[in-house]
Design a protein around this motif. Structure first.
Motif, mmCIF file in Angstrom:
data_model
loop_
_atom_site.group_PDB
_atom_site.id
_atom_site.type_symbol
_atom_site.label_atom_id
_atom_site.label_comp_id
_atom_site.label_asym_id
_atom_site.label_seq_id
_atom_site.Cartn_x
_atom_site.Cartn_y
_atom_site.Cartn_z
ATOM 1 N N THR A 30 0.834 -1.204 0.000
ATOM 2 C CA THR A 30 0.000 0.000 0.000
ATOM 3 C C THR A 30 0.868 1.254 0.000
ATOM 4 O OG1 THR A 30 -1.774 -1.152 1.152
ATOM 5 C CG2 THR A 30 -1.796 1.260 1.261
ATOM 6 N N LEU A 31 1.904 1.283 0.829
ATOM 7 C CA LEU A 31 2.782 2.456 0.889
ATOM 8 C C LEU A 31 3.567 2.636 -0.411
ATOM 9 C CD1 LEU A 31 4.125 2.164 4.545
ATOM 10 C CD2 LEU A 31 2.449 3.794 3.669
ATOM 11 N N LYS A 32 3.900 1.534 -1.058
ATOM 12 C CA LYS A 32 4.659 1.611 -2.312
ATOM 13 C C LYS A 32 3.787 2.037 -3.495
ATOM 14 C CE LYS A 32 8.347 -1.588 -1.125
ATOM 15 N NZ LYS A 32 9.005 -2.876 -1.415
ATOM 16 N N THR A 33 2.496 1.753 -3.410
ATOM 17 C CA THR A 33 1.602 2.072 -4.531
ATOM 18 C C THR A 33 0.809 3.360 -4.326
ATOM 19 O OG1 THR A 33 -0.118 0.637 -3.608
ATOM 20 C CG2 THR A 33 1.364 -0.343 -5.244
ATOM 21 N N THR A 34 0.887 3.943 -3.138
ATOM 22 C CA THR A 34 0.199 5.206 -2.867
ATOM 23 C C THR A 34 1.150 6.346 -3.196
ATOM 24 O OG1 THR A 34 -1.083 4.185 -1.098
ATOM 25 C CG2 THR A 34 -0.959 6.596 -1.105
ATOM 26 N N VAL A 35 0.771 7.154 -4.170
ATOM 27 C CA VAL A 35 1.646 8.257 -4.570
ATOM 28 C C VAL A 35 1.021 9.593 -4.187
ATOM 29 C CG1 VAL A 35 2.791 7.029 -6.450
ATOM 30 C CG2 VAL A 35 0.680 8.258 -6.904
ATOM 31 N N ASP A 52 8.823 5.681 -0.893
ATOM 32 C CA ASP A 52 10.042 6.393 -1.278
ATOM 33 C C ASP A 52 10.253 7.637 -0.421
ATOM 34 O OD1 ASP A 52 10.670 4.508 -3.194
ATOM 35 O OD2 ASP A 52 9.802 5.654 -4.852
ATOM 36 N N LEU A 53 9.181 8.344 -0.112
ATOM 37 C CA LEU A 53 9.303 9.521 0.747
ATOM 38 C C LEU A 53 9.753 9.116 2.150
ATOM 39 C CD1 LEU A 53 6.227 11.702 -0.236
ATOM 40 C CD2 LEU A 53 8.642 12.183 -0.697
ATOM 41 N N LEU A 54 9.163 8.051 2.670
ATOM 42 C CA LEU A 54 9.546 7.577 4.004
ATOM 43 C C LEU A 54 11.025 7.204 4.068
ATOM 44 C CD1 LEU A 54 6.474 5.423 5.019
ATOM 45 C CD2 LEU A 54 7.489 7.238 6.411
ATOM 46 N N HIS A 55 11.562 6.717 2.958
ATOM 47 C CA HIS A 55 12.959 6.286 2.927
ATOM 48 C C HIS A 55 13.883 7.335 2.306
ATOM 49 C CE1 HIS A 55 10.863 2.537 3.775
ATOM 50 N NE2 HIS A 55 11.980 2.193 4.364
#
Length: 129
Positions: A30-35, A52-55
């Motif tokens: 979910t976090l990887k597919t939510t832009v 990506d933002l989290l990392h």
């Protein structure tokens, strides 16, 4: 001399030893597919996944870990994670540019389940005669 054979299938055994693949959890997907559209820093004008933002360099490791734990536990919704992450990125980018960071006028991300700890102002009001 006694020769012993393994009960394990050799293909499965080889896969277990050398296979370090990480099976993705649903929350991670979910976090990887939510832009989100980012209007600050190196991501300005781009749609970037929350993952990506989290990392990114804008989110300190301890903040990232805390956000991930709260999201996994269901204490933060996806929308709350979006708000927190974009706010951190925006503030960090502004700080890098030397701009003053103004208070956020958006709603604060509060845990989904209310905490049953009495607030100081409530306790003080109730104590008054």
């Amino acid at each position: 001399i006694t020769v012993r054979s393994s009960d394990k299938d050799t293909v499965a055994a080889a896969g277990e030893e050398g296979d370090n693949r990480h099976e993705e959890e649903p929350w991670e997907t979910t976090l990887k597919t939510t832009v989100v559209d980012v209007e600050a820093g190196e991501f300005r004008g781009h749609r970037v996944s929350l993952w990506d933002l989290l990392h990114s360099r804008y989110i300190p490791e301890e903040n990232r870990k805390e956000l991930l734990v709260l999201y996994q536990a269901g204490e933060l919704t996806l929308e709350q994670v979006k708000t927190v992450v974009t706010t951190i990125v925006t503030r960090a980018a502004a700080a890098e540019r030397g701009e003053p960071v103004s208070p956020v006028s958006e709603p604060r991300a509060e845990p989904v389940s209310p905490v049953s700890v009495p607030r100081a102002e409530t306790a003080a009001t109730e104590a008054e005669p």
